[in-house]
Design a protein around this motif. Structure first.
Motif, PDB file in Angstrom:
ATOM      1  N   HIS A 271       0.922  -1.596  -0.479  1.00 59.37           N
ATOM      2  CA  HIS A 271       0.123  -0.069   0.059  1.00 59.37           C
ATOM      3  C   HIS A 271       1.106   0.747   0.066  1.00 59.37           C
ATOM      4  O   HIS A 271       1.818   1.251   1.470  1.00 59.37           O
TER       5      HIS A 271
ATOM      6  N   HIS B 296       2.127   5.410  -0.710  1.00 56.92           N
ATOM      7  CA  HIS B 296       2.073   6.309  -0.553  1.00 56.92           C
ATOM      8  C   HIS B 296       3.712   7.778  -1.179  1.00 56.92           C
ATOM      9  O   HIS B 296       4.597   6.820  -0.911  1.00 56.92           O
TER      10      HIS B 296
ATOM     11  N   THR C 160      -3.126   4.541  -2.404  1.00 55.58           N
ATOM     12  CA  THR C 160      -3.876   5.452  -1.784  1.00 55.58           C
ATOM     13  C   THR C 160      -4.437   6.326  -2.579  1.00 55.58           C
ATOM     14  O   THR C 160      -3.919   6.803  -3.203  1.00 55.58           O
TER      15      THR C 160
ATOM     16  N   GLU D 142     -11.309   1.247   3.662  1.00 51.02           N
ATOM     17  CA  GLU D 142     -10.890   1.672   4.548  1.00 51.02           C
ATOM     18  C   GLU D 142     -12.044   2.155   5.310  1.00 51.02           C
ATOM     19  O   GLU D 142     -12.582   3.011   4.925  1.00 51.02           O
TER      20      GLU D 142
ATOM     21  N   ARG E 133      -2.026  -6.012   7.266  1.00 53.67           N
ATOM     22  CA  ARG E 133      -1.349  -5.003   7.599  1.00 53.67           C
ATOM     23  C   ARG E 133      -0.152  -4.443   8.747  1.00 53.67           C
ATOM     24  O   ARG E 133      -0.508  -4.322   9.897  1.00 53.67           O
TER      25      ARG E 133
ATOM     26  N   GLU F 218       3.797   3.046   7.682  1.00 53.70           N
ATOM     27  CA  GLU F 218       2.498   4.055   7.492  1.00 53.70           C
ATOM     28  C   GLU F 218       2.033   4.143   9.050  1.00 53.70           C
ATOM     29  O   GLU F 218       1.462   5.364   9.557  1.00 53.70           O
TER      30      GLU F 218
HETATM   31 ZN    ZN Z   1      -2.451   4.810   3.311  1.00 56.10          ZN
END
Ligand code: ZN
Length: 281
Positions: free
Chosen positions: A50, A52, A85, A148, A227, A231
């Motif tokens: 995931h 960013h 993201t 999310e 996860r 982050e």
């Molecule tokens: Zn994120």
């Protein structure tokens, strides 16, 4: 075909929008740092990344040039499932939150199913019209939403969009617990949120900060996916900063095996989540 029932998808979230080199000098920020870190995590057993991006000052950005460079570096060297993201910068426009999906067509992208106060930084805006547009763009580009959920209301919003046809079953959820402004990272909250899932949904969870371990352990016990990564948490153990994201992945692989399960390969993750084959497979 291998039995998927005991497979656990480990997602690594290496960077996020907030942690800086001051918080932990090992957090990867540039495309080359992020790509190298993701490859190491893939080798260690992660099946989804995931992502960013950060600008040259280290702040969260939706710059699609940075996304493209990072995605290409990763796709050239691994078959890990990419999850980009759509909320990497509070000042981004609705268009820049989607432009990279249209160009890069990742297999997954985050779909933050409601608005919230980030208590440390401002408003996290995901109004209905934006979510409807985002769901439509994802559908048109073959991107599966990872929904999310920061509190129960967001899960109910997803059920509303399922009924209205903006989202399609089987849904995939990520429970984000312990955000400043969201539901706390407790086992009780996790069990409650899981009880609200629609039939056939897949789910994963994470706890932010010190909620990281309790949420991971209970998620494994509840047959969810997990996860990990900087982050959500830059501390590996009490008084010990993480040396790398792969350190978290390695620990998770060990715990999953101790629980009599196995970490899913990227191809098994694709089967579990109903994704199409890898573009570079
Ligand atoms: Zn994120």
């Amino acid at each position: 075909m291998s039995d998927l029932a005991d497979k656990v998808i480990i997602t690594v979230a290496p960077t996020g929008a907030w942690p800086s080199k001051k918080d932990n000098p090992n957090v990867p920020l540039t495309p080359s740092e992020i790509a190298a870190d993701v490859i190491a995590c893939w080798k260690a057993g992660a099946s989804v990344a995931h992502l960013h991006m950060r600008d040259d000052e280290g702040l969260g950005t939706m710059d699609k040039v940075k996304f493209k460079e990072t995605v290409e570096r990763i796709r050239d060297n691994s078959d890990i499932v990419l999850n980009l993201t759509t909320s990497g910068d509070l000042n981004a426009t609705e268009e820049t939150r989607m432009a990279h999906l249209i160009e890069l067509k990742p297999e997954l992208a985050s779909f933050d199913c409601g608005s919230m106060n980030w208590m440390h930084s401002g408003l996290f805006l995901n109004p209905p019209k934006f979510l409807e547009k985002l769901a439509t763009v994802m559908k048109e580009n073959g991107v599966k939403p990872e929904i999310e959920v920061f509190d129960a209301g967001m899960l109910y919003n997803a059920l509303y969009y399922l009924k209205k046809g903006f989202l399609e079953a089987p849904l995939h959820f990520q429970f984000v617990l312990g955000a400043a402004g969201g539901t706390a990272a407790t086992v009780e909250n996790l069990v409650y949120l899981k009880s609200l899932l629609p039939e056939g949904a897949t789910w994963s969870a994470l706890g932010i900060g010190k909620g990281h371990l309790p949420v991971m352990l209970s998620t494994i016990a509840l047959d969810g996916h997990v996860r990990v990564g900087m982050e959500d948490n830059v501390v590996y153990a009490k008084g010990q900063l993480a040396e790398s994201n792969s350190q978290f992945v390695e620990r998770t692989v060990r715990l999953v095996k101790e629980a009599n399960k196995q970490n899913a390969t990227p191809e098994e993750a694709r089967q579990l989540l109903g994704l199409k084959a890898a573009v570079n497979a």
